[in-house]
Motif scaffolding. Structure first.
Motif, short mmCIF file in Angstrom:
data_model
loop_
_atom_site.label_atom_id
_atom_site.label_comp_id
_atom_site.label_asym_id
_atom_site.label_seq_id
_atom_site.Cartn_x
_atom_site.Cartn_y
_atom_site.Cartn_z
N SER A 169 4.20 1.30 -0.12
CA SER A 169 3.09 1.60 0.81
C SER A 169 3.25 2.96 1.46
CB SER A 169 3.01 0.52 1.90
OG SER A 169 2.86 -0.75 1.32
N GLN A 172 0.96 5.50 0.29
CA GLN A 172 -0.44 5.49 0.76
C GLN A 172 -0.68 6.65 1.73
OE1 GLN A 172 -1.91 1.97 2.67
NE2 GLN A 172 -0.82 0.58 1.30
N ARG A 193 15.77 -3.18 -0.35
CA ARG A 193 15.88 -4.03 0.84
C ARG A 193 17.20 -4.77 0.79
NH1 ARG A 193 9.83 -6.81 1.12
NH2 ARG A 193 8.74 -4.84 0.78
N GLN A 206 7.95 -2.03 -7.16
CA GLN A 206 6.64 -2.43 -6.67
C GLN A 206 5.55 -1.61 -7.34
OE1 GLN A 206 6.57 -2.06 -2.36
NE2 GLN A 206 6.94 -4.24 -2.11
N GLU A 208 1.87 -0.32 -6.09
CA GLU A 208 0.97 -0.25 -4.95
C GLU A 208 -0.41 0.21 -5.43
OE1 GLU A 208 2.49 -0.71 -1.96
OE2 GLU A 208 0.88 -0.23 -0.55
N PHE A 246 0.10 -8.11 7.73
CA PHE A 246 0.84 -6.87 7.50
C PHE A 246 0.34 -5.90 8.56
CE2 PHE A 246 0.48 -8.75 3.21
CZ PHE A 246 1.83 -8.87 2.90
N THR A 249 -2.58 -3.50 7.33
CA THR A 249 -3.88 -3.98 6.82
C THR A 249 -4.48 -4.96 7.83
OG1 THR A 249 -2.59 -5.57 5.51
CG2 THR A 249 -3.51 -3.70 4.33
N ALA A 281 -1.87 -7.95 0.28
CA ALA A 281 -2.97 -6.99 0.24
C ALA A 281 -3.77 -7.05 1.53
CB ALA A 281 -3.88 -7.29 -0.95
N GLY A 282 -4.82 -6.26 1.60
CA GLY A 282 -5.68 -6.31 2.78
C GLY A 282 -6.53 -5.07 2.88
N PHE A 304 -3.09 -2.95 -1.95
CA PHE A 304 -2.32 -4.12 -2.38
C PHE A 304 -0.95 -3.66 -2.86
CE2 PHE A 304 -4.73 -2.78 -6.17
CZ PHE A 304 -3.72 -2.67 -7.12
N GLY A 305 0.02 -4.56 -2.80
CA GLY A 305 1.36 -4.23 -3.27
C GLY A 305 1.95 -5.43 -3.95
N1 PHE Z 1 4.02 -3.36 1.35
C1 PHE Z 1 3.88 -4.77 1.40
C2 PHE Z 1 5.22 -5.41 1.09
O1 PHE Z 1 6.05 -4.77 0.55
C3 PHE Z 1 2.83 -5.27 0.44
C4 PHE Z 1 1.46 -4.79 0.78
C5 PHE Z 1 0.98 -3.62 0.24
C6 PHE Z 1 0.66 -5.50 1.64
C7 PHE Z 1 -0.29 -3.18 0.53
C8 PHE Z 1 -0.60 -5.08 1.95
C9 PHE Z 1 -1.08 -3.92 1.38
O2 PHE Z 1 5.45 -6.54 1.38
#
Ligand code: PHE
Length: 337
Positions: A169, A172, A193, A206, A208, A246, A249, A281-282, A304-305
């Protein structure tokens, strides 16, 4: 004089017999020529009338020796060839060396497939850095220091404001800062992580997605994800959105796909629910748009991710994420295309 010649003949002939290589035969010939020259230089001491007879003898000697050198050269060369053949001999009955053929890793296969699917819907690929600043990874994504949502992701910090990105993200923000809408990007990458068990790895991938334009709604997100689900899994795969949270979003959703294993009836893979959670997502939070200089009253967007490993595990029925990182070729070979 005659004795000298006979002596020289005997010496050279016996030496010639033991010569084994072209090189030493050549050296012997040089030696012979040098000594013959010495013999010939003695000719001037002979009485004048003897010289022609002697000259003839020397000439014959020279000629016969040259023939012998030539004959010996043929034998030596033959021997050398035989030795060379023997040393280079190959056993044509031995089994051949087989070369292992490489193949793409399942993560790469899934990543490429995802890119193909979204590129077909007009997305462009953007790759952000793996080492991020606290600002791009959190603050600009509406997650300031001390925000409780930071606890959702256990972060590896490199310095006070530098970290290994926990989510793609972060990209973004980089894209929205630089580009003016319409924006439609797909951002694949490694994220990190402090998490480690059968379904979590401290490093994973990931994908994105970000779309920003005038009049973008949650329906656009749902439609695009439905298309993705059908292409990635089966035509019958359905999409379900559940409310979630999140910081970047609003509203946020958790996206489930109908289980590809049982078709929604409920099985071990979907833990009897018929649904499998695949991504977050969102709608892009207006604070995030503002942070990037995008006017939230003019533009809206969705993001979204998804976890690439998670998609690969579902697609190929892999139950331990670790098998994707052990690089055991017996495992990896099964995914050759
Ligand atoms: N970045 C979030 C995660 O790693 C996933 C996500 C991406 C959520 C984009 C909403 C929009 O958990």
């Amino acid at each position: 004089m005659k004795e000298k010649i006979e002596g020289l003949r005997a010496e050279i002939e016996s030496a010639m017999e033991v010569v084994e290589t072209s090189r030493s035969l050549y050296e012997l010939k040089l030696k012979f020529q040098a000594e013959l020259k010495t013999v010939m230089s003695g000719m001037k001491d002979l009485p004048k009338e003897d010289r022609p007879t002697f000259g003839k003898i020397v000439n014959e000697f020279k000629q016969s020796m040259e023939e012998k050198f030539e004959a010996r050269a043929v034998v030596v060369r033959q021997k050398e060839m035989e030795q060379k053949y023997a040393s280079e001999r190959i056993d044509i009955t031995m089994p051949g060396k087989t070369r292992e053929q490489g193949a793409l890793h399942p993560i790469t296969l899934v990543k490429n497939e995802l890119i193909d699917i979204f590129a077909g819907m007009g997305f462009k690929v953007f790759e952000g850095p793996e080492i991020e600043t606290d600002y791009y990874n959190f603050t600009a994504l509406n997650t300031p220091k001390d925000h409780p949502a930071r606890d959702m992701q256990d972060t590896f910090y490199l310095a006070e404001n530098l970290l290994l990105r926990t989510q793609t993200s972060a990209g973004q923000i980089r894209v929205m800062e630089k580009e003016t809408p319409p924006i439609k990007i797909l951002s694949p990458g490694r994220v990190f992580r402090s998490d480690d068990d059968a379904t979590h790895s401290p490093m994973f991938h990931q994908m994105e997605g970000l779309v920003v334009d005038k009049g973008i709604t949650l329906c656009d997100l749902q439609g695009m994800l439905a298309e993705f689900a059908r292409k990635m899994f089966t035509e019958a795969t359905k999409v379900r959105l559940r409310p979630s949270y999140f910081p970047f979003t609003e509203p946020s959703v958790e996206v489930d796909l109908s289980c590809s294993e049982c078709g929604g009836k409920g099985c071990r893979l979907c833990k009897g629910t018929g649904w499998i959670e695949v991504l977050g997502a969102g709608m892009v939070n207006r604070h995030v748009l503002e942070n990037c200089g995008v006017d939230p009253d003019e533009y809206t967007g969705f993001a979204f991710g998804m976890g690439v490993e998670r998609i690969a595990m579902l697609k190929y029925g892999i139950n331990n994420i670790k098998t994707l990182f052990e690089n055991d070729t017996r495992f990896l070979k099964q995914f050759e295309e």
